[in-house]
Write a protein that holds these residues in place. Structure first.
Motif, PDB file in Angstrom:
ATOM      1  N   ALA A   1      -0.033   7.779  13.349  1.00  0.00           N
ATOM      2  CA  ALA A   1       1.042   8.723  13.651  1.00  0.00           C
ATOM      3  C   ALA A   1       2.084   8.021  14.504  1.00  0.00           C
ATOM      4  CB  ALA A   1       0.488   9.940  14.385  1.00  0.00           C
ATOM      5  N   GLY A   2       3.198   8.698  14.705  1.00  0.00           N
ATOM      6  CA  GLY A   2       4.250   8.174  15.571  1.00  0.00           C
ATOM      7  C   GLY A   2       5.268   9.252  15.872  1.00  0.00           C
ATOM      8  N   GLU A   3       6.030   9.044  16.922  1.00  0.00           N
ATOM      9  CA  GLU A   3       7.058  10.008  17.291  1.00  0.00           C
ATOM     10  C   GLU A   3       8.233   9.981  16.322  1.00  0.00           C
ATOM     11  OE1 GLU A   3       8.222   9.610  21.370  1.00  0.00           O
ATOM     12  OE2 GLU A   3       6.196   9.991  22.109  1.00  0.00           O
ATOM     13  N   THR A   4       8.452   8.810  15.682  1.00  0.00           N
ATOM     14  CA  THR A   4       9.512   8.678  14.682  1.00  0.00           C
ATOM     15  C   THR A   4       8.893   8.163  13.388  1.00  0.00           C
ATOM     16  OG1 THR A   4       9.999   6.371  15.218  1.00  0.00           O
ATOM     17  CG2 THR A   4      11.195   8.074  16.471  1.00  0.00           C
ATOM     18  N   GLU A   5       9.635   8.288  12.295  1.00  0.00           N
ATOM     19  CA  GLU A   5       9.159   7.761  11.013  1.00  0.00           C
ATOM     20  C   GLU A   5       8.921   6.251  11.116  1.00  0.00           C
ATOM     21  OE1 GLU A   5      10.564   7.432   6.342  1.00  0.00           O
ATOM     22  OE2 GLU A   5      11.676   8.740   7.712  1.00  0.00           O
ATOM     23  N   GLU A   6       9.847   5.545  11.758  1.00  0.00           N
ATOM     24  CA  GLU A   6       9.724   4.094  11.900  1.00  0.00           C
ATOM     25  C   GLU A   6       8.477   3.722  12.702  1.00  0.00           C
ATOM     26  OE1 GLU A   6      12.551   5.830  12.697  1.00  0.00           O
ATOM     27  OE2 GLU A   6      13.620   5.358  10.849  1.00  0.00           O
ATOM     28  N   GLU A   7       8.233   4.446  13.797  1.00  0.00           N
ATOM     29  CA  GLU A   7       7.050   4.172  14.609  1.00  0.00           C
ATOM     30  C   GLU A   7       5.772   4.463  13.822  1.00  0.00           C
ATOM     31  OE1 GLU A   7       5.157   5.224  18.983  1.00  0.00           O
ATOM     32  OE2 GLU A   7       6.610   6.601  18.118  1.00  0.00           O
ATOM     33  N   ALA A   8       5.767   5.543  13.060  1.00  0.00           N
ATOM     34  CA  ALA A   8       4.599   5.878  12.246  1.00  0.00           C
ATOM     35  C   ALA A   8       4.324   4.782  11.216  1.00  0.00           C
ATOM     36  CB  ALA A   8       4.800   7.227  11.562  1.00  0.00           C
ATOM     37  N   LEU A   9       5.380   4.260  10.588  1.00  0.00           N
ATOM     38  CA  LEU A   9       5.203   3.187   9.605  1.00  0.00           C
ATOM     39  C   LEU A   9       4.700   1.904  10.259  1.00  0.00           C
ATOM     40  CD1 LEU A   9       8.328   3.795   7.357  1.00  0.00           C
ATOM     41  CD2 LEU A   9       5.919   4.118   6.732  1.00  0.00           C
ATOM     42  N   GLU A  10       5.216   1.597  11.426  1.00  0.00           N
ATOM     43  CA  GLU A  10       4.739   0.420  12.157  1.00  0.00           C
ATOM     44  C   GLU A  10       3.257   0.591  12.505  1.00  0.00           C
ATOM     45  OE1 GLU A  10       5.457  -1.513  16.528  1.00  0.00           O
ATOM     46  OE2 GLU A  10       7.229  -0.840  15.428  1.00  0.00           O
TER      47      GLU A  10
ATOM     48  N   TRP B   1       0.853  -1.187   0.000  1.00  0.00           N
ATOM     49  CA  TRP B   1       0.000   0.000   0.000  1.00  0.00           C
ATOM     50  C   TRP B   1       0.888   1.236   0.000  1.00  0.00           C
ATOM     51  CZ3 TRP B   1      -5.137  -0.549  -0.579  1.00  0.00           C
ATOM     52  CH2 TRP B   1      -5.677  -1.801  -0.321  1.00  0.00           C
ATOM     53  N   ARG B   2       0.469   2.251  -0.708  1.00  0.00           N
ATOM     54  CA  ARG B   2       1.182   3.527  -0.656  1.00  0.00           C
ATOM     55  C   ARG B   2       0.759   4.261   0.604  1.00  0.00           C
ATOM     56  NH1 ARG B   2      -0.199   6.724  -5.907  1.00  0.00           N
ATOM     57  NH2 ARG B   2      -2.274   6.265  -5.123  1.00  0.00           N
ATOM     58  N   VAL B   3       1.710   4.881   1.273  1.00  0.00           N
ATOM     59  CA  VAL B   3       1.406   5.705   2.437  1.00  0.00           C
ATOM     60  C   VAL B   3       2.122   7.040   2.289  1.00  0.00           C
ATOM     61  CG1 VAL B   3       0.963   3.763   3.989  1.00  0.00           C
ATOM     62  CG2 VAL B   3       3.258   4.725   3.862  1.00  0.00           C
ATOM     63  N   ILE B   4       1.542   8.053   2.897  1.00  0.00           N
ATOM     64  CA  ILE B   4       2.108   9.389   2.863  1.00  0.00           C
ATOM     65  C   ILE B   4       2.514   9.775   4.275  1.00  0.00           C
ATOM     66  CG2 ILE B   4       1.642  11.820   2.360  1.00  0.00           C
ATOM     67  CD1 ILE B   4      -0.395  10.769   0.240  1.00  0.00           C
ATOM     68  N   LEU B   5       3.737  10.233   4.422  1.00  0.00           N
ATOM     69  CA  LEU B   5       4.288  10.644   5.718  1.00  0.00           C
ATOM     70  C   LEU B   5       4.555  12.145   5.699  1.00  0.00           C
ATOM     71  CD1 LEU B   5       6.697   7.717   5.725  1.00  0.00           C
ATOM     72  CD2 LEU B   5       5.428   8.252   7.788  1.00  0.00           C
ATOM     73  N   GLU B   6       4.195  12.810   6.787  1.00  0.00           N
ATOM     74  CA  GLU B   6       4.512  14.223   6.952  1.00  0.00           C
ATOM     75  C   GLU B   6       4.873  14.481   8.408  1.00  0.00           C
ATOM     76  OE1 GLU B   6       1.833  16.571   3.659  1.00  0.00           O
ATOM     77  OE2 GLU B   6       1.080  16.458   5.713  1.00  0.00           O
TER      78      GLU B   6
ATOM     79  N   TRP C   1      -0.785   8.370   6.426  1.00  0.00           N
ATOM     80  CA  TRP C   1      -2.078   7.863   5.995  1.00  0.00           C
ATOM     81  C   TRP C   1      -1.946   7.151   4.663  1.00  0.00           C
ATOM     82  CZ3 TRP C   1      -0.675  12.930   5.948  1.00  0.00           C
ATOM     83  CH2 TRP C   1      -0.735  13.598   4.751  1.00  0.00           C
ATOM     84  N   CYS C   2      -2.960   6.331   4.391  1.00  0.00           N
ATOM     85  CA  CYS C   2      -3.008   5.536   3.161  1.00  0.00           C
ATOM     86  C   CYS C   2      -4.098   6.132   2.262  1.00  0.00           C
ATOM     87  CB  CYS C   2      -3.318   4.073   3.508  1.00  0.00           C
ATOM     88  SG  CYS C   2      -3.350   2.999   2.082  1.00  0.00           S
ATOM     89  N   PRO C   3      -3.728   6.766   1.149  1.00  0.00           N
ATOM     90  CA  PRO C   3      -4.723   7.446   0.315  1.00  0.00           C
ATOM     91  C   PRO C   3      -5.778   6.516  -0.287  1.00  0.00           C
ATOM     92  CG  PRO C   3      -2.549   7.494  -0.735  1.00  0.00           C
ATOM     93  CD  PRO C   3      -2.373   6.916   0.624  1.00  0.00           C
ATOM     94  N   GLU C   4      -5.460   5.255  -0.487  1.00  0.00           N
ATOM     95  CA  GLU C   4      -6.434   4.320  -1.073  1.00  0.00           C
ATOM     96  C   GLU C   4      -7.454   3.800  -0.061  1.00  0.00           C
ATOM     97  OE1 GLU C   4      -3.077   4.579  -3.783  1.00  0.00           O
ATOM     98  OE2 GLU C   4      -3.082   3.968  -1.708  1.00  0.00           O
ATOM     99  N   LEU C   5      -7.212   4.038   1.223  1.00  0.00           N
ATOM    100  CA  LEU C   5      -8.102   3.550   2.273  1.00  0.00           C
ATOM    101  C   LEU C   5      -8.621   4.753   3.075  1.00  0.00           C
ATOM    102  CD1 LEU C   5      -5.943   0.521   3.508  1.00  0.00           C
ATOM    103  CD2 LEU C   5      -7.833   0.485   1.856  1.00  0.00           C
ATOM    104  N   PRO C   6      -9.739   5.331   2.686  1.00  0.00           N
ATOM    105  CA  PRO C   6     -10.242   6.536   3.338  1.00  0.00           C
ATOM    106  C   PRO C   6     -10.360   6.369   4.856  1.00  0.00           C
ATOM    107  CG  PRO C   6     -11.561   6.011   1.416  1.00  0.00           C
ATOM    108  CD  PRO C   6     -10.627   4.850   1.637  1.00  0.00           C
ATOM    109  N   GLY C   7      -9.816   7.325   5.579  1.00  0.00           N
ATOM    110  CA  GLY C   7      -9.883   7.307   7.034  1.00  0.00           C
ATOM    111  C   GLY C   7      -8.829   6.455   7.700  1.00  0.00           C
TER     112      GLY C   7
END
Length: 67
Positions: free
Chosen positions: A29-38, A3-8, A19-25
Motif C-alpha cells: 500500500a501507499g499514500e500515493t499511487e507512486e508510493e504504492a507502486l514503489e 508483473w501485473r498489479v492491481i491498484l485500488e 497487489w500482484c494477482p500472480e503472487l498470492p499474498g
C-alpha cells in the motif's frame, strides 16, 4: 520481468492498496499511487527472493530460466 498489479483507493483514507494477482499474498500500500507502486516493486522482489537451503552431501543444485 514484468508483473501485473492491481491498484485500488481506500474510500475512507484515500490511500492506495496494491497487489500482484500472480503472487498470492504479495500485497502492499501507499499514500500515493507512486508510493504504492514503489512499495509493491519491493514486495515482489522480496517475494521472489529464494530462501536459503541446506543440501545433503552429493545433492545436485541447478538453476533454470523461465521466459
Amino acid at each position: 520481468m514484468k508483473w501485473r498489479v492491481i491498484l485500488e483507493t481506500d474510500p475512507q483514507t484515500g490511500d492506495w492498496a496494491v497487489w500482484c494477482p500472480e503472487l498470492p499474498g504479495c500485497v502492499s500500500a501507499g499514500e500515493t499511487e507512486e508510493e504504492a507502486l514503489e512499495n509493491i516493486r519491493e514486495a515482489i522482489a522480496l517475494y521472489l527472493e529464494p530462501d536459503p537451503i541446506v543440501l545433503k552431501a552429493g545433492t545436485i543444485l541447478r538453476e533454470v530460466s523461465v521466459k
